[in-house]
Design a protein around this motif. Structure first.
Motif, PDB file in Angstrom:
ATOM      1  N   GLU A  98      -7.975  -2.855   3.132  1.00 42.68           N
ATOM      2  CA  GLU A  98      -6.877  -3.756   3.495  1.00 42.68           C
ATOM      3  C   GLU A  98      -6.872  -4.020   4.997  1.00 42.68           C
ATOM      4  O   GLU A  98      -7.087  -3.104   5.798  1.00 42.68           O
ATOM      5  N   GLU A  99      -6.593  -5.254   5.376  1.00 39.71           N
ATOM      6  CA  GLU A  99      -6.458  -5.609   6.788  1.00 39.71           C
ATOM      7  C   GLU A  99      -5.034  -6.053   7.075  1.00 39.71           C
ATOM      8  O   GLU A  99      -4.358  -6.618   6.217  1.00 39.71           O
ATOM      9  N   THR A 112       2.582  -6.785   7.194  1.00 43.57           N
ATOM     10  CA  THR A 112       2.059  -7.654   6.137  1.00 43.57           C
ATOM     11  C   THR A 112       0.541  -7.556   6.119  1.00 43.57           C
ATOM     12  O   THR A 112      -0.122  -7.759   7.141  1.00 43.57           O
ATOM     13  N   LEU A 113      -0.007  -7.229   4.961  1.00 44.30           N
ATOM     14  CA  LEU A 113      -1.450  -7.100   4.808  1.00 44.30           C
ATOM     15  C   LEU A 113      -2.052  -8.438   4.381  1.00 44.30           C
ATOM     16  O   LEU A 113      -1.352  -9.313   3.858  1.00 44.30           O
ATOM     17  N   ALA A 114      -3.337  -8.591   4.612  1.00 43.87           N
ATOM     18  CA  ALA A 114      -4.024  -9.843   4.263  1.00 43.87           C
ATOM     19  C   ALA A 114      -3.945 -10.112   2.768  1.00 43.87           C
ATOM     20  O   ALA A 114      -3.982 -11.275   2.333  1.00 43.87           O
ATOM     21  N   SER A 115      -3.793  -9.071   1.968  1.00 43.31           N
ATOM     22  CA  SER A 115      -3.699  -9.231   0.513  1.00 43.31           C
ATOM     23  C   SER A 115      -2.313  -9.667   0.071  1.00 43.31           C
ATOM     24  O   SER A 115      -2.092  -9.934  -1.117  1.00 43.31           O
ATOM     25  N   GLY A 116      -1.365  -9.740   1.013  1.00 40.84           N
ATOM     26  CA  GLY A 116      -0.006 -10.156   0.681  1.00 40.84           C
ATOM     27  C   GLY A 116       0.980  -9.016   0.560  1.00 40.84           C
ATOM     28  O   GLY A 116       2.192  -9.233   0.508  1.00 40.84           O
ATOM     29  N   LYS A 117       0.497  -7.768   0.509  1.00 38.40           N
ATOM     30  CA  LYS A 117       1.404  -6.623   0.422  1.00 38.40           C
ATOM     31  C   LYS A 117       2.228  -6.513   1.703  1.00 38.40           C
ATOM     32  O   LYS A 117       1.742  -6.820   2.796  1.00 38.40           O
ATOM     33  N   ARG A 166      -4.041   2.838   1.847  1.00 42.58           N
ATOM     34  CA  ARG A 166      -4.338   1.449   1.537  1.00 42.58           C
ATOM     35  C   ARG A 166      -5.717   1.125   2.113  1.00 42.58           C
ATOM     36  O   ARG A 166      -5.859   0.660   3.234  1.00 42.58           O
ATOM     37  N   LYS A 210      -9.362  -0.954   6.759  1.00 40.48           N
ATOM     38  CA  LYS A 210     -10.093  -2.082   6.184  1.00 40.48           C
ATOM     39  C   LYS A 210     -11.376  -1.665   5.470  1.00 40.48           C
ATOM     40  O   LYS A 210     -11.886  -2.382   4.617  1.00 40.48           O
TER      41      LYS A 210
END
Length: 489
Positions: free
Chosen positions: A245-246, A260-265, A242, A214
């Motif tokens: 990213e969270e 699943t990352l908080a950014s949608g990835k 990455r 993160k």
């Protein structure tokens, strides 16, 4: 009237800090016991932490043939298919030997090792649930009283509440040692020391690793140039990063995981390893019974002598927080026991090395360039690269480097930063010179064995000397020109 206690000192935990505390007190003629679970003799350090991860690293380096690929080609392997059995065989051997060494040391110093789990009954008493070799009946309980108590229970992996750990697909940094096969792909969450170490180990095994962090970078307490060198090498091992990213969610099934990352990835991988920091192992100690309280991370606050809020109860090692290293824990235990029994002892030296056992490894001691710039300290840097050393060519390490950060006026060494083979060994040369107040002139005028990696110190010292000499010569020429009236006329 003085109370009669079973022991002068009771130590809870047999890790590096607990061992050294117990042995120090025993050397002072005190009655000492160490309490720890039968399966955890040696503590986290020996069983799930430092020793296992470093042993795994060495096994991987050998079996993959990584260190010799520069000499014999990128396809060189000692063993084509490396299995968990190959890795764990060496691991169990080393752990077993270390446990025996610890038992022997405690026995030799007449320290009683009580197998069991302790909790406070009051500030001088411990209720111990005693382990047996095979428990065929209800657990036995024993009360142990001691004049002084040292808490050295270490830490355990912190687990985010929204992540479901199953020990198979979704693991913490302790459970990763019990995987049944080397995963083809792995997501590592957390780019602290433990996360980066394991990420580099599995990348060396051929696992496709994705490191999620993160923060905007990893190992931000290290020299940025060294970290960039490590990242370049890890990318060469097909590792992906990455940053910033969270993790929002981890789903697991029979065939793998989706992170699943908080950014949608979304990242598909065979397994996920969480390295989200460590939690003090104090939950089951019933600290309140002794008048103590841990912080939100389960850690205990101590003073400069490692005393807690209760003066006769001390705490050492990872359970008191930074730096949470086995090496410092050992000395903390020794010093705590010395203070507890009024034995004169020197405080820990401020100059302490940091070792990070990535592949390749990193080690440093002293200041970074950024810290010195912030403090407005004038400095110069000297660099030596392994590829320029005969020994670097012999061992096939083209990427290693050593950096010296030197005071531009006094020529004292202010920092040593090493990346590559034997970095955690080499750093101690610089540490010793710095600790003795030495300058780069010592290295320039000293003969070092050839061919060795230690020669990097001389090359880096000469590099600094040449840079400082160039500045001095130019400054002198400007001064002469100024005196002749050619400047500013």
């Amino acid at each position: 009237m003085e109370h009669e206690f079973d022991y002068d000192l009771a130590v809870i935990g047999s890790g590096p800090g607990g061992q050294r505390a117990a042995i120090m007190a025993a050397k002072l003629g005190k009655r000492v016991c160490v309490i720890d679970a039968r399966t955890m003799v040696g503590g986290v350090c020996v069983n799930t932490g430092t020793i296992p991860s470093k042993t795994l690293r060495e096994a991987v380096l050998y079996l993959t043939g990584m260190q010799l690929r520069e000499l014999y080609g990128a396809s060189y392997r000692v063993k084509d298919e490396i299995t968990v059995t190959d890795l764990l065989g060496r691991l169990q051997h080393v752990i077993g030997r270390e446990v025996e060494v610890i038992r022997s040391q405690l026995l030799r110093n007449h320290v009683e090792l009580i197998p069991g789990v302790a909790r406070f009954a009051d500030e001088h008493s411990l209720d111990v649930t005693v382990d047996g070799p095979v428990q065929l009946h209800a657990a036995e309980h024993r009360t142990v009283t001691a004049n002084k108590i040292i808490v050295a229970v270490g830490t355990m992996p912190a687990r985010p509440s929204h992540i479901r750990f199953d020990g198979i697909r979704v693991l913490d940094s302790d459970q990763i040692l019990s995987v049944d096969k080397v995963p083809d792909s792995l997501v590592v969450v957390g780019a602290g020391v433990i996360g980066v170490e394991y990420a580099s180990i599995f990348a060396a095994l051929g696992t496709r690793v994705t490191l999620v962090e993160k923060r905007p970078n990893m190992l931000d307490f290290c020299d940025p140039e060294i970290v960039e060198s490590l990242k370049f090498h890890l990318r060469d091992q097909t590792m992906s990063f990455r940053f910033g990213e969270e993790v929002a969610q981890v789903e697991s099934g029979e065939r793998g995981t989706i992170t699943t990352l908080a950014s949608g990835k979304r990242i598909a991988a065979e397994a996920v390893m969480y390295s989200a920091g460590r939690q003090g192992n104090t939950a089951r100690l019933d600290l309140a019974e002794a008048g103590l309280e841990a912080d939100e991370r389960g850690r205990l606050v101590v003073d400069e002598h490692y005393r807690t809020a209760v003066p006769h109860i001390y705490a050492v090692g990872d359970v008191i927080g930074f730096p949470a290293l086995a090496a410092t824990s050992m000395d903390q235990g020794r010093l705590a026991a010395a203070h507890a029994f009024d034995e004169p002892a020197h405080d820990l030296a401020a100059l302490q090395p940091i070792g990070i056992y990535t592949i390749p490894e990193i080690s440093f001691c002293g200041k970074t360039e950024a810290e010195l710039t912030k403090e407005s300290v004038p400095f110069e840097v000297g660099i030596s690269r392994y590829r320029e050393l005969a020994r670097g060519q012999i061992i096939g390490d083209p990427y290693g480097m050593l950096k010296l950060v030197v005071h531009a006026e006094t020529r004292h060494i202010l920092g040593v930063h090493v990346f590559g083979t034997n970095a955690t060994e080499l750093v101690h040369i610089g540490q010793a010179i710095m600790g003795c107040g030495g300058t780069i002139d010592y290295l320039v005028d000293t003969v070092l064995n050839y061919p060795t990696l230690s020669e990097a110190y001389k090359v880096a010292a000469l590099d600094v000397t040449n840079k400082l000499r160039a500045v001095d010569r130019l400054a002198d020429s400007m001064l002469v020109t100024d005196r002749t009236g050619l400047v500013g006329s």
